[in-house]
Scaffold this active site. Structure first.
Site, PDB file in Angstrom:
ATOM      1  N   LYS A 107       4.257  75.148  85.794  1.00 13.55           N
ATOM      2  CA  LYS A 107       3.775  74.756  87.119  1.00 13.55           C
ATOM      3  C   LYS A 107       4.914  74.506  88.099  1.00 13.55           C
ATOM      4  CE  LYS A 107       3.154  70.314  84.938  1.00 13.55           C
ATOM      5  NZ  LYS A 107       3.566  70.806  83.611  1.00 13.55           N
ATOM      6  N   GLU A 131      -3.021  80.661  83.852  1.00  9.60           N
ATOM      7  CA  GLU A 131      -4.178  79.746  83.828  1.00  9.60           C
ATOM      8  C   GLU A 131      -3.798  78.355  83.310  1.00  9.60           C
ATOM      9  OE1 GLU A 131      -7.037  78.354  84.831  1.00  9.60           O
ATOM     10  OE2 GLU A 131      -8.079  80.259  84.555  1.00  9.60           O
ATOM     11  N   VAL A 134      -2.348  74.886  85.566  1.00  7.23           N
ATOM     12  CA  VAL A 134      -3.126  73.858  86.269  1.00  7.23           C
ATOM     13  C   VAL A 134      -4.253  73.367  85.365  1.00  7.23           C
ATOM     14  CG1 VAL A 134      -4.591  73.353  88.261  1.00  7.23           C
ATOM     15  CG2 VAL A 134      -2.625  74.879  88.509  1.00  7.23           C
ATOM     16  N   GLY A 136      -4.487  72.326  82.306  1.00  7.33           N
ATOM     17  CA  GLY A 136      -4.429  72.794  80.911  1.00  7.33           C
ATOM     18  C   GLY A 136      -5.594  73.610  80.410  1.00  7.33           C
ATOM     19  N   GLY A 189       2.541  58.962  73.684  1.00  8.82           N
ATOM     20  CA  GLY A 189       3.071  60.298  73.955  1.00  8.82           C
ATOM     21  C   GLY A 189       2.460  60.964  75.174  1.00  8.82           C
ATOM     22  N   ASP A 203       4.148  66.051  89.662  1.00  9.36           N
ATOM     23  CA  ASP A 203       3.440  67.009  88.803  1.00  9.36           C
ATOM     24  C   ASP A 203       2.101  67.413  89.435  1.00  9.36           C
ATOM     25  OD1 ASP A 203       2.939  68.182  85.929  1.00  9.36           O
ATOM     26  OD2 ASP A 203       1.168  66.979  86.396  1.00  9.36           O
ATOM     27  N   LYS A 207       0.624  71.215  91.059  1.00 10.23           N
ATOM     28  CA  LYS A 207      -0.674  71.819  90.750  1.00 10.23           C
ATOM     29  C   LYS A 207      -1.493  72.038  92.018  1.00 10.23           C
ATOM     30  CE  LYS A 207      -0.404  69.916  86.145  1.00 10.23           C
ATOM     31  NZ  LYS A 207      -0.558  68.660  85.367  1.00 10.23           N
ATOM     32  N   GLY A 304      -2.065  69.048  76.182  1.00 19.76           N
ATOM     33  CA  GLY A 304      -2.281  69.131  74.744  1.00 19.76           C
ATOM     34  C   GLY A 304      -2.012  70.544  74.259  1.00 19.76           C
TER      35      GLY A 304
END
Lengths: 429, 429
Positions: A107, A131, A134, A136, A189, A203, A207, A304
């Protein structure tokens, strides 16, 4: 043509390993849908010895030299999952110039050099898909490009950063402080040891640049996204929002105003009745307002290994189909419109202001004078608490322009006794 | 090749008129994205004089004779919006055989003859799209076919009937009875004067057949969808669900169990924490559980002229792109898997049972004996109310098979004094 699609994978970390895992687990379906066998044949890693186990498991050759991928004529697609600008930008450019299709989840890179890379791909008649960059696991970009092509989008509101949404959920549901919520997110995490990119909204801004390109066909610069993070949010704000019937969330907003757009990332008060209100913990969602469909929302995991890898593989499937149909080389997003940014006089919103003021008579009158001299009318004025000397006051307003908001902010800051703590936009139902 | 895509429109009612309206309002964007001008040139109507105003407004020729559309070589696509099985089935078949692409929103027809029509389209190398047939404005079919092709779907849960969701929302939020909620829905035009298809779950069952085909590649017969409507829900059930932390909603469920699937439409208890819980009024949503992405949800309007017309136009845009790329004639859903239905011993669920029992000692013991003789354990047993003679009891259970649920139901019905009022599935978080 061969019925094998060979992938060169850059990065075999958590997300990287997810790609051969998903390709392997869903092999039968992928083969059925594409008529091709998609496999990772080679991976670029920093240290071969560290990745031997994964390489063996998925039958992947390892290399520390990018030339071994770029010069491998058996490799049709490069999947870039190393992140940041360099060397990713050079690697992707070289791959496109070598006639290889590219899939990336980067991104940062796309928000800053997306237009340049898309042109390079088109020039070389290859595909560039992203894809996973943005939200995930949510297939939002393809949905906007394909399904919402029939529609005119007016507004995109996104919870597109899982870390901050997790933290804010904990701050609301468990009355945690910002610091406690950050610590917990780091332990789980969800947040990095340096959380700047997440908590300062950077971040999310990346996006929103990409989403704005798909929704409005415009190329917005990162510096044109007004960005405010969540560091300044206190438990007082969280509680007051709750009392007023809202929940504080970090919202990316991209809005069409006439022929222009306004893009912003900031904590906003989301009404309990708004669909975005139900998006909790690390989940993401993109809410779209459009003239045809009306309201729609797309909800899922924002990060993830498996969700991200699944999105990457959906891009690979699209490339496989394009190859079979002979339709590679078209832009992921073909909607293109002259980029125009709205000015502060055109962007309307309701706001929440929190102040510390001296706890003595006449303060409310002074506050009222300041707001009314900027033509702003209050919806509610609440004294949240006082220690006898200083009172915390919260004001919610009727709709005003961003210019008015900035003007009144300046006026408040000129009063030495008034301490403006926070200003948040209030979303409407 | 001409850069015009001409549409023959069957039906110029509320939704029908939406198609030229959307094509007109979003003309510039559509032309930019497809490179083609899409326009409705002719419409089939029952009475020409009734539709003169719309025809004039959008420059559409009217006809009452389908031959004038099927034999018009200038028409490339037939859009069918008249609904029901006949004459829609004949019209669509003739169009496909005449080499015209077809777009339809006809869920009844697709749920019963979808496979046959898809084969006919493929045989004639033309496209057959029907995004608007499921969940109106939500682009769920294209999302499953394209973006989730990389994934293995485990479960699809849908609120796919706006009428019943509206009614249940009113029954929950305003404590309305079924009859009051139906009357209000009818007055607002959400429910038809004969509401059977909606309130008995038939409309939702149509949509679950289509969703199952896309999610699992299987062709399920309508008669294999166990379907239960909302007529039997009382205010007692609504209140008890609330007390237990749930909300009653009509849910379509299609679930993979091993290599088989189970498809069902029934009122279910949705936990407050489930994303489907936030879907209120006439809105629809499809919640998907998949091994790659995990949880995702797609939310939007399920009906209405503009949302439905927008979905139809997104299909037209796809056809326009396919024509330009020379890729027409591929199936909307290319995923195909042997159809196998799970048996009642494989399908697990938690249940809610409501009974009227005599208000005297020993009844709970008898109830416990019946349930434990079927190996079912209670989660909660609650006496909701009593008039001194008859007590209303509610039981929620731990997970059991559908076979166990049916067995215990039979045993309960053998006790003359027990009156089983309702059985609903309880969704897990």
């Amino acid at each position: 043509m061969s019925n094998k699609l060979n992938i060169g994978l850059l990065g075999l970390g958590t997300v990287g390993s997810g790609v051969p895992f998903i390709l392997n687990s869903h092999k039968e379906k992928i083969q059925q849908v594409t008529g091709m066998e998609i496999q990772v044949t080679k991976a670029l890693v920093r240290d071969e010895s560290e990745k031997e186990r994964q390489a063996k498991r998925f039958d992947i050759a390892l290399t520390t030299d990018y030339n071994e991928i770029i010069n491998d004529e058996e490799i049709h697609v490069v999947v870039e999952l190393i992140g940041k600008i360099e060397p990713a930008k050079t690697y992707i450019s070289q791959a496109l110039e070598a006639g290889k299709h590219v899939v990336t989840a980067n991104k940062d890179l796309l928000a800053q050099y997306g237009a340049e890379l898309a042109s390079l791909a088109q020039k070389n008649h290859v595909d560039l898909y992203f894809e996973a960059a943005v939200a995930g696991g949510i297939p939002i970009l393809r949905t906007i490009a394909n399904s919402l092509a029939a529609d005119n989008i007016q507004k995109v509101l996104g919870i597109v950063n899982g870390t901050t949404n997790y933290m804010l959920t904990k701050m609301v549901a468990e009355s945690k402080s910002y610091e406690e919520a950050l610590k917990e997110a780091q332990e789980l995490g969800f947040a990095e040891s340096d959380p700047t990119n997440d908590v300062d909204g950077i971040d999310a801004a990346y996006k929103m640049v990409i989403l704005s390109n798909f929704a409005f066909g415009m190329n917005v610069n990162l510096k044109d996204v007004e960005t405010q993070g969540i560091r300044e949010i206190t438990t007082d704000d969280v509680e007051m929002a709750k009392k007023l019937g809202y929940e504080l969330k970090l919202i990316g907003s991209s809005e069409k105003i006439g022929e222009s757009i306004a893009v912003q990332v900031a904590p906003m008060l989301v009404p309990l009745t708004h669909p975005l209100h139900s998006v909790k913990n690390e989940m993401n969602a993109v809410f779209i307002n459009s003239s045809g469909v009306g309201e729609s929302m797309y909800y899922g995991p924002g990060a993830g290994a498996k969700p991200t890898a699944t999105s990457v593989v959906s891009d690979l499937i699209t490339i496989a189909k394009n190859i079979r149909l002979g339709t590679t080389g078209y832009r992921f997003n073909s909607y293109n419109y002259e980029t125009k940014l709205a000015n502060d006089n055109e962007v309307y919103g309701k706001y929440y202001f929190a102040f510390d003021v001296p706890d003595k008579k006449g303060q409310l009158l002074l506050l009222t004078k300041i707001f009314s001299s900027t033509d702003i009318s209050f919806e509610q004025v609440i004294q949240q608490k006082t220690d006898g000397t200083t009172a915390r006051m919260v004001v919610t307003t009727h709709a005003m322009t961003k210019a008015q908001m900035k003007a009144v902010t300046e006026k408040i800051q000129e009063v030495p006794e008034f301490h403006l703590l926070n200003t948040f936009k209030v979303l409407e139902d």
